[in-house]
Design a protein around this motif. Structure first.
Motif, PDB file in Angstrom:
ATOM      1  N   GLY A 138       0.797  -1.217   0.000  1.00 40.44           N
ATOM      2  CA  GLY A 138       0.000   0.000   0.000  1.00 40.44           C
ATOM      3  C   GLY A 138       0.831   1.269   0.000  1.00 40.44           C
ATOM      4  O   GLY A 138       0.344   2.343  -0.369  1.00 40.44           O
ATOM      5  N   GLU A 139       2.097   1.159   0.398  1.00 41.77           N
ATOM      6  CA  GLU A 139       2.996   2.306   0.422  1.00 41.77           C
ATOM      7  C   GLU A 139       3.861   2.396  -0.824  1.00 41.77           C
ATOM      8  O   GLU A 139       4.647   3.341  -0.957  1.00 41.77           O
ATOM      9  CB  GLU A 139       3.891   2.244   1.671  1.00 41.77           C
ATOM     10  CG  GLU A 139       3.124   2.339   2.976  1.00 41.77           C
ATOM     11  CD  GLU A 139       2.373   3.662   3.097  1.00 41.77           C
ATOM     12  OE1 GLU A 139       3.046   4.712   3.108  1.00 41.77           O
ATOM     13  OE2 GLU A 139       1.123   3.644   3.167  1.00 41.77           O
ATOM     14  N   LEU A 140       3.739   1.449  -1.730  1.00 44.07           N
ATOM     15  CA  LEU A 140       4.521   1.462  -2.968  1.00 44.07           C
ATOM     16  C   LEU A 140       3.684   2.138  -4.053  1.00 44.07           C
ATOM     17  O   LEU A 140       2.568   1.726  -4.343  1.00 44.07           O
ATOM     18  CB  LEU A 140       4.914   0.047  -3.372  1.00 44.07           C
ATOM     19  CG  LEU A 140       5.802  -0.673  -2.345  1.00 44.07           C
ATOM     20  CD1 LEU A 140       6.077  -2.112  -2.767  1.00 44.07           C
ATOM     21  CD2 LEU A 140       7.116   0.080  -2.131  1.00 44.07           C
ATOM     22  N   ALA A 141       4.250   3.180  -4.654  1.00 46.69           N
ATOM     23  CA  ALA A 141       3.455   4.112  -5.457  1.00 46.69           C
ATOM     24  C   ALA A 141       3.027   3.560  -6.811  1.00 46.69           C
ATOM     25  O   ALA A 141       2.055   4.040  -7.389  1.00 46.69           O
ATOM     26  CB  ALA A 141       4.248   5.413  -5.659  1.00 46.69           C
ATOM     27  N   THR A 142       3.741   2.570  -7.336  1.00 46.66           N
ATOM     28  CA  THR A 142       3.459   2.105  -8.694  1.00 46.66           C
ATOM     29  C   THR A 142       3.475   0.578  -8.749  1.00 46.66           C
ATOM     30  O   THR A 142       4.130  -0.079  -7.935  1.00 46.66           O
ATOM     31  CB  THR A 142       4.504   2.628  -9.694  1.00 46.66           C
ATOM     32  OG1 THR A 142       5.779   2.035  -9.393  1.00 46.66           O
ATOM     33  CG2 THR A 142       4.609   4.154  -9.627  1.00 46.66           C
ATOM     34  N   PRO A 143       2.794   0.006  -9.735  1.00 46.94           N
ATOM     35  CA  PRO A 143       2.892  -1.443  -9.938  1.00 46.94           C
ATOM     36  C   PRO A 143       4.323  -1.910 -10.165  1.00 46.94           C
ATOM     37  O   PRO A 143       4.689  -3.009  -9.742  1.00 46.94           O
ATOM     38  CB  PRO A 143       2.019  -1.681 -11.180  1.00 46.94           C
ATOM     39  CG  PRO A 143       1.034  -0.557 -11.171  1.00 46.94           C
ATOM     40  CD  PRO A 143       1.793   0.625 -10.632  1.00 46.94           C
ATOM     41  N   ASP A 144       5.125  -1.081 -10.824  1.00 49.38           N
ATOM     42  CA  ASP A 144       6.512  -1.468 -11.072  1.00 49.38           C
ATOM     43  C   ASP A 144       7.287  -1.624  -9.764  1.00 49.38           C
ATOM     44  O   ASP A 144       8.125  -2.530  -9.635  1.00 49.38           O
ATOM     45  CB  ASP A 144       7.211  -0.434 -11.959  1.00 49.38           C
ATOM     46  CG  ASP A 144       6.785  -0.526 -13.420  1.00 49.38           C
ATOM     47  OD1 ASP A 144       6.162  -1.542 -13.792  1.00 49.38           O
ATOM     48  OD2 ASP A 144       7.078   0.414 -14.173  1.00 49.38           O
ATOM     49  N   LEU A 145       7.024  -0.764  -8.785  1.00 51.16           N
ATOM     50  CA  LEU A 145       7.706  -0.895  -7.501  1.00 51.16           C
ATOM     51  C   LEU A 145       7.243  -2.138  -6.752  1.00 51.16           C
ATOM     52  O   LEU A 145       8.050  -2.799  -6.093  1.00 51.16           O
ATOM     53  CB  LEU A 145       7.480   0.358  -6.651  1.00 51.16           C
ATOM     54  CG  LEU A 145       8.387   1.553  -6.937  1.00 51.16           C
ATOM     55  CD1 LEU A 145       7.983   2.742  -6.077  1.00 51.16           C
ATOM     56  CD2 LEU A 145       9.860   1.209  -6.712  1.00 51.16           C
ATOM     57  N   ILE A 146       5.972  -2.464  -6.845  1.00 55.57           N
ATOM     58  CA  ILE A 146       5.479  -3.698  -6.216  1.00 55.57           C
ATOM     59  C   ILE A 146       6.168  -4.900  -6.859  1.00 55.57           C
ATOM     60  O   ILE A 146       6.624  -5.823  -6.173  1.00 55.57           O
ATOM     61  CB  ILE A 146       3.951  -3.809  -6.337  1.00 55.57           C
ATOM     62  CG1 ILE A 146       3.271  -2.670  -5.562  1.00 55.57           C
ATOM     63  CG2 ILE A 146       3.466  -5.169  -5.829  1.00 55.57           C
ATOM     64  CD1 ILE A 146       1.771  -2.598  -5.757  1.00 55.57           C
ATOM     65  N   ALA A 147       6.257  -4.893  -8.184  1.00 52.85           N
ATOM     66  CA  ALA A 147       6.917  -5.995  -8.889  1.00 52.85           C
ATOM     67  C   ALA A 147       8.391  -6.081  -8.492  1.00 52.85           C
ATOM     68  O   ALA A 147       8.920  -7.181  -8.266  1.00 52.85           O
ATOM     69  CB  ALA A 147       6.780  -5.807 -10.396  1.00 52.85           C
ATOM     70  N   GLN A 148       9.066  -4.927  -8.388  1.00 54.03           N
ATOM     71  CA  GLN A 148      10.475  -4.929  -7.994  1.00 54.03           C
ATOM     72  C   GLN A 148      10.640  -5.479  -6.584  1.00 54.03           C
ATOM     73  O   GLN A 148      11.556  -6.281  -6.314  1.00 54.03           O
ATOM     74  CB  GLN A 148      11.049  -3.513  -8.066  1.00 54.03           C
ATOM     75  CG  GLN A 148      12.526  -3.443  -7.669  1.00 54.03           C
ATOM     76  CD  GLN A 148      13.042  -2.016  -7.583  1.00 54.03           C
ATOM     77  OE1 GLN A 148      12.441  -1.086  -8.123  1.00 54.03           O
ATOM     78  NE2 GLN A 148      14.156  -1.834  -6.890  1.00 54.03           N
ATOM     79  N   ALA A 149       9.759  -5.050  -5.668  1.00 52.35           N
ATOM     80  CA  ALA A 149       9.833  -5.544  -4.294  1.00 52.35           C
ATOM     81  C   ALA A 149       9.668  -7.053  -4.257  1.00 52.35           C
ATOM     82  O   ALA A 149      10.414  -7.761  -3.555  1.00 52.35           O
ATOM     83  CB  ALA A 149       8.763  -4.871  -3.438  1.00 52.35           C
ATOM     84  N   ALA A 150       8.700  -7.561  -5.011  1.00 52.60           N
ATOM     85  CA  ALA A 150       8.469  -9.005  -5.045  1.00 52.60           C
ATOM     86  C   ALA A 150       9.675  -9.742  -5.615  1.00 52.60           C
ATOM     87  O   ALA A 150      10.129 -10.755  -5.064  1.00 52.60           O
ATOM     88  CB  ALA A 150       7.216  -9.306  -5.868  1.00 52.60           C
ATOM     89  N   GLN A 151      10.203  -9.242  -6.707  1.00 55.29           N
ATOM     90  CA  GLN A 151      11.333  -9.905  -7.358  1.00 55.29           C
ATOM     91  C   GLN A 151      12.573  -9.915  -6.470  1.00 55.29           C
ATOM     92  O   GLN A 151      13.278 -10.928  -6.378  1.00 55.29           O
ATOM     93  CB  GLN A 151      11.613  -9.212  -8.689  1.00 55.29           C
ATOM     94  CG  GLN A 151      10.535  -9.450  -9.741  1.00 55.29           C
ATOM     95  CD  GLN A 151      10.504  -8.385 -10.824  1.00 55.29           C
ATOM     96  OE1 GLN A 151      11.367  -7.503 -10.870  1.00 55.29           O
ATOM     97  NE2 GLN A 151       9.516  -8.452 -11.694  1.00 55.29           N
ATOM     98  N   GLU A 152      12.847  -8.802  -5.790  1.00 56.15           N
ATOM     99  CA  GLU A 152      14.025  -8.762  -4.926  1.00 56.15           C
ATOM    100  C   GLU A 152      13.849  -9.672  -3.711  1.00 56.15           C
ATOM    101  O   GLU A 152      14.801 -10.351  -3.290  1.00 56.15           O
ATOM    102  CB  GLU A 152      14.317  -7.327  -4.491  1.00 56.15           C
ATOM    103  CG  GLU A 152      14.810  -6.442  -5.622  1.00 56.15           C
ATOM    104  CD  GLU A 152      15.596  -5.235  -5.138  1.00 56.15           C
ATOM    105  OE1 GLU A 152      16.156  -5.282  -4.027  1.00 56.15           O
ATOM    106  OE2 GLU A 152      15.659  -4.242  -5.896  1.00 56.15           O
ATOM    107  N   ALA A 153      12.642  -9.694  -3.133  1.00 56.37           N
ATOM    108  CA  ALA A 153      12.411 -10.574  -1.986  1.00 56.37           C
ATOM    109  C   ALA A 153      12.542 -12.040  -2.387  1.00 56.37           C
ATOM    110  O   ALA A 153      13.127 -12.851  -1.650  1.00 56.37           O
ATOM    111  CB  ALA A 153      11.033 -10.309  -1.395  1.00 56.37           C
ATOM    112  N   LEU A 154      12.040 -12.388  -3.551  1.00 63.87           N
ATOM    113  CA  LEU A 154      12.170 -13.760  -4.036  1.00 63.87           C
ATOM    114  C   LEU A 154      13.631 -14.116  -4.299  1.00 63.87           C
ATOM    115  O   LEU A 154      14.100 -15.203  -3.942  1.00 63.87           O
ATOM    116  CB  LEU A 154      11.341 -13.941  -5.301  1.00 63.87           C
ATOM    117  CG  LEU A 154       9.821 -13.886  -5.129  1.00 63.87           C
ATOM    118  CD1 LEU A 154       9.126 -13.746  -6.471  1.00 63.87           C
ATOM    119  CD2 LEU A 154       9.318 -15.116  -4.384  1.00 63.87           C
ATOM    120  N   ALA A 155      14.361 -13.197  -4.911  1.00 64.95           N
ATOM    121  CA  ALA A 155      15.773 -13.453  -5.185  1.00 64.95           C
ATOM    122  C   ALA A 155      16.570 -13.621  -3.895  1.00 64.95           C
ATOM    123  O   ALA A 155      17.563 -14.355  -3.853  1.00 64.95           O
ATOM    124  CB  ALA A 155      16.358 -12.316  -6.015  1.00 64.95           C
TER     125      ALA A 155
END
Length: 253
Positions: A138-155
């Protein structure tokens, strides 16, 4: 969905519930009550999720089969990764089974790779125990930031992606969960999803379960891969499962 399948779905959701008390004024008596609530007439919840200071108490009170989750780097996400790793190790030593950690979501845009390193550091301390990375979508301003957060956490080795802390104005959303599930699928489809914050009803929770199964297949949304983080929603699940009158739940977590 008919009444019988609603009841079955409610029982399945109870089995996926992380029954949560992360209230600032939580007491030992509240933890004792939470441990009792976790053993419901319709089956045991997946886990209880509590502050680290209560883990040892909960382990002494809860049934051995009840999993205990706790939070680290919570709710701000900005602690030093090594400190977070030490906090996680201490909680596991006290008897925790699962660690829910907040990523440093404020640094995603300007420090690519930081979240991946942060999660990896904590996962090394957690080892084979379950690590859920809270993205605070909810604090991530764009879908791209949500995707980046998910990808980095998975990595970094997260075992689950979790939407929210429940401590901000904006909580879980189906839109954010969709982006997270897309990242999970691209990563091999073995990591779980936890929706938390703002889930107030059986219908809310079922929407997330249905979304997970749309991406991952029927039957995938069991407690090994799907969790709901909430507290008051248990009453609604029990009412639907038992066919009794439902109240209106307004709790946000």
């Amino acid at each position: 969905m008919n009444e019988h399948s609603d009841a079955d779905a409610a029982r399945a959701l109870i089995a996926c519930l992380d029954l949560t008390n992360l209230n600032d004024d939580c007491t030992e008596a509240d933890i004792a009550a939470l441990c009792k609530r976790a053993e419901t007439p319709q089956g045991r919840v997946a886990a209880i999720c509590i502050w680290p200071r209560f883990v040892a108490l909960a382990r002494s009170l809860a049934a051995p089969e009840l999993r205990i989750a706790t939070v680290v780097n919570f709710p701000h996400g900005s602690d030093d990764p090594e400190r977070t790793a030490k906090d996680a190790a201490a909680a596991l030593s006290d008897g925790a089974d699962e660690i829910d950690m907040v990523i440093d979501y404020r640094r995603l845009a300007d420090t690519p790779g930081h979240v991946e390193r942060q999660v990896r550091t904590v996962k090394q301390a957690v080892g084979p125990k379950l690590l859920k990375a809270i993205l605070e979508t909810g604090e991530l301003a764009t879908p791209d930031l949500i995707a980046q957060a998910a990808q980095e956490a998975l990595a970094g080795g997260a075992d689950f992606l979790k939407t929210s802390t429940g401590k901000t104005a904006r909580h879980a959303s189906l839109e954010a969960a969709t982006i997270m599930l897309q990242a999970i699928a691209a990563h091999g489809g073995t990591v779980g999803l936890k929706a938390s914050g703002g889930i107030r009803s059986f219908e809310d929770a079922r929407s997330y379960r249905d979304l997970v199964e749309e991406f991952c297949g029927t039957g995938w949304a069991g407690p090994e891969h799907f969790r709901i983080g909430a507290s008051a929603v248990l009453g609604d699940f029990l009412a639907v499962a038992g066919g009794t009158a439902r109240a209106t739940h307004k709790a946000t977590y």
